[in-house]
Design an enzyme around this catalytic site. Structure first.
Site, PDB file in Angstrom:
ATOM      1  N   GLY A 194       0.828  -1.210   0.000  1.00  0.00           N
ATOM      2  CA  GLY A 194       0.000   0.000   0.000  1.00  0.00           C
ATOM      3  C   GLY A 194       0.852   1.246   0.000  1.00  0.00           C
ATOM      4  O   GLY A 194       2.060   1.187  -0.252  1.00  0.00           O
ATOM      5  N   ASN A 195       0.233   2.389   0.258  1.00  0.00           N
ATOM      6  CA  ASN A 195       0.990   3.631   0.348  1.00  0.00           C
ATOM      7  C   ASN A 195       0.356   4.517   1.418  1.00  0.00           C
ATOM      8  O   ASN A 195      -0.671   4.176   1.991  1.00  0.00           O
ATOM      9  CB  ASN A 195       1.051   4.332  -1.011  1.00  0.00           C
ATOM     10  CG  ASN A 195      -0.325   4.668  -1.528  1.00  0.00           C
ATOM     11  OD1 ASN A 195      -1.019   5.497  -0.971  1.00  0.00           O
ATOM     12  ND2 ASN A 195      -0.740   3.983  -2.605  1.00  0.00           N
ATOM     13  N   ARG A 196       0.972   5.656   1.682  1.00  0.00           N
ATOM     14  CA  ARG A 196       0.587   6.469   2.846  1.00  0.00           C
ATOM     15  C   ARG A 196      -0.549   7.448   2.567  1.00  0.00           C
ATOM     16  O   ARG A 196      -0.909   8.249   3.430  1.00  0.00           O
ATOM     17  CB  ARG A 196       1.807   7.240   3.353  1.00  0.00           C
ATOM     18  CG  ARG A 196       2.779   6.351   4.113  1.00  0.00           C
ATOM     19  CD  ARG A 196       4.045   7.115   4.453  1.00  0.00           C
ATOM     20  NE  ARG A 196       3.761   8.425   5.001  1.00  0.00           N
ATOM     21  CZ  ARG A 196       4.540   9.491   4.857  1.00  0.00           C
ATOM     22  NH1 ARG A 196       5.651   9.396   4.174  1.00  0.00           N
ATOM     23  NH2 ARG A 196       4.212  10.643   5.383  1.00  0.00           N
TER      24      ARG A 196
END
Ligand code: CTP
Length: 385
Positions: A194-196
């Site tokens: 995923g990412n932030r």
């Protein structure tokens, strides 16, 4: 008609809150009055509820229900300090912590309390988080003498709220599609890449577009914040699901603010992968570049807006190159190498890149940045870009 929470903390100007409630009721808004224990010493809940035409009972948590606006008048130094610190020890501070939407503060206190570094620092923090502040004014003070600290008149506070609630129709009849959040690419049945991204920027854009009368669809990938009311919400998880949701819809304006994974695991393991003492090598394959596809298939009159989260001057150069490479009308660049803005932050600072030039929107809450981006969208639409 909007739903408005009116918080009253303990100051002599609490009596003016009665007039403020009356103005909201006259303008046909639903008002939920909330008092701090100190506020109750100056004005009774019965008076405020009678003016608000409420029985005063409501549900068990009327103060935690969704509201369009929260105004605290008077906001004492003590209440402001609690708001800045996230303390929730009474109805007003609890509601403020739970409230999502515009917050208006009308400070009222002794002039030395107002000038104190502690209060000024609290105000800086609250303003930075997006609070709208009315007053205080210079004038006669409750304890005698004069100075800065007097609460603004109810009419001035009401006017600030009226402007915040004002719904414009500048995007009426316009279909606006916004992607927001960060996609998750499954590695097995429990893990993902995923990412932030929190989705705050896309949510702020959706709220602002809806406020301007647009028909808004928000394609939301794993938002960390609630989606605004009054829009169509399409929840997705992975880049593939987001691709289907976006490419399967038509719109006049498309804002791709989502952080879409550029790569996903080439193979997803079925079930949960159990650990062993070997390295785990994952092969990644590219995903569909949705924005590039949109650029290729765009139709007459459609506006495409891409986002570029990149670092430093070279990142800005790459963002400029994307404008042409992806055939979009506007690239919103934000420099993720700078602390406190962009990813998973309340604030942003962006450069709007178009064929006709660049505009810097300096550091501000994401709601203000969203308004600046949509002003540019409206300008481009006016030009028939
Ligand atoms: N985007 C997209 N589909 C993808 C990846 C990104 O539509 N698979 C969109 C994003 O929503 C954003 C823009 O493309 O609007 C970002 O462009 P991209 O070229 O992916 O830039 P970055 O990933 O930020 O940077 P880089 O080119 O360095 O990968």
């Amino acid at each position: 008609m909007a739903k408005i929470l009116v918080g009253v903390s303990g100051g002599i100007s609490a009596y003016k809150a009665c007039e403020l409630v009356r103005l909201f009721v006259k303008a046909e808004h639903e008002v939920v009055p909330l008092l701090t224990p100190a506020g109750e010493k100056f004005v009774s809940a019965q008076t405020l509820n009678a003016l608000a035409r409420r029985s005063g009972s409501g549900g068990p948590y009327p103060h935690l229900e969704r509201a369009d606006l929260f105004v605290i008048a008077p906001a004492t130094a003590n209440t402001l300090a609690k708001l800045a610190g996230g303390i929730a020890d009474n109805l007003v501070t609890e509601s403020a912590l739970a409230h999502r939407g515009p917050l208006v503060l009308a400070p009222a206190m002794n002039s030395r309390m107002w000038a104190s570094p502690a209060t000024q620092e609290n105000m800086r923090v609250l303003r930075e988080r997006g609070a709208h502040v009315v007053g205080p004014e210079h004038g006669e003070l409750g304890e005698g003498g004069s100075g800065v600290g007097r609460m603004s008149e109810p009419e001035a506070i009401f006017e600030c709220c009226r402007q915040l609630l004002a719904v414009s129709d500048s995007l009426a009849g316009t279909r606006v599609l916004i992607s927001a959040g960060g996609t998750r690419e499954p590695l097995d049945s429990v893990r993902f890449l995923g990412n932030r991204s929190s989705g705050r920027m896309g949510v702020a854009l959706a709220a602002e577009a809806a406020r301007r009368g647009a028909e808004v669809t928000l394609v939301a990938a794993n938002l960390a914040v609630p989606a605004p009311a009054g829009i169509e919400l399409v929840e997705v998880d992975s880049a593939a699901a987001l691709t289907d949701a976006v490419l399967g819809r038509d719109a006049d304006v498309i804002l791709m603010s989502a952080a879409v994974a550029d790569y996903r695991p080439a193979a997803k393991e079925s079930g949960k992968r159990h650990k062993n003492d070997q390295n785990w090598t994952v092969e990644l394959e590219p995903t569909t570049d949705v924005l590039l596809d949109l650029g290729r298939r765009r139709h007459e009159g459609q506006l495409l807006i891409g986002f570029a989260a990149d670092e430093g001057d070279q990142g800005l150069e790459r963002a400029r190159a994307k404008l042409r490479a992806k055939k979009v009308d506007l690239i919103v660049f934000n420099d993720i190498s700078r602390p406190g803005i962009g990813f998973d932050a309340e604030e942003n600072e962006v450069v709007l890149i178009t064929e006709s030039g660049e505009v810097v929107l300096s550091r501000a809450p994401k709601s203000e940045i969203a308004a600046g981006i949509l002003d540019e969208v409206e300008r481009l639409r006016g030009q028939g870009a």
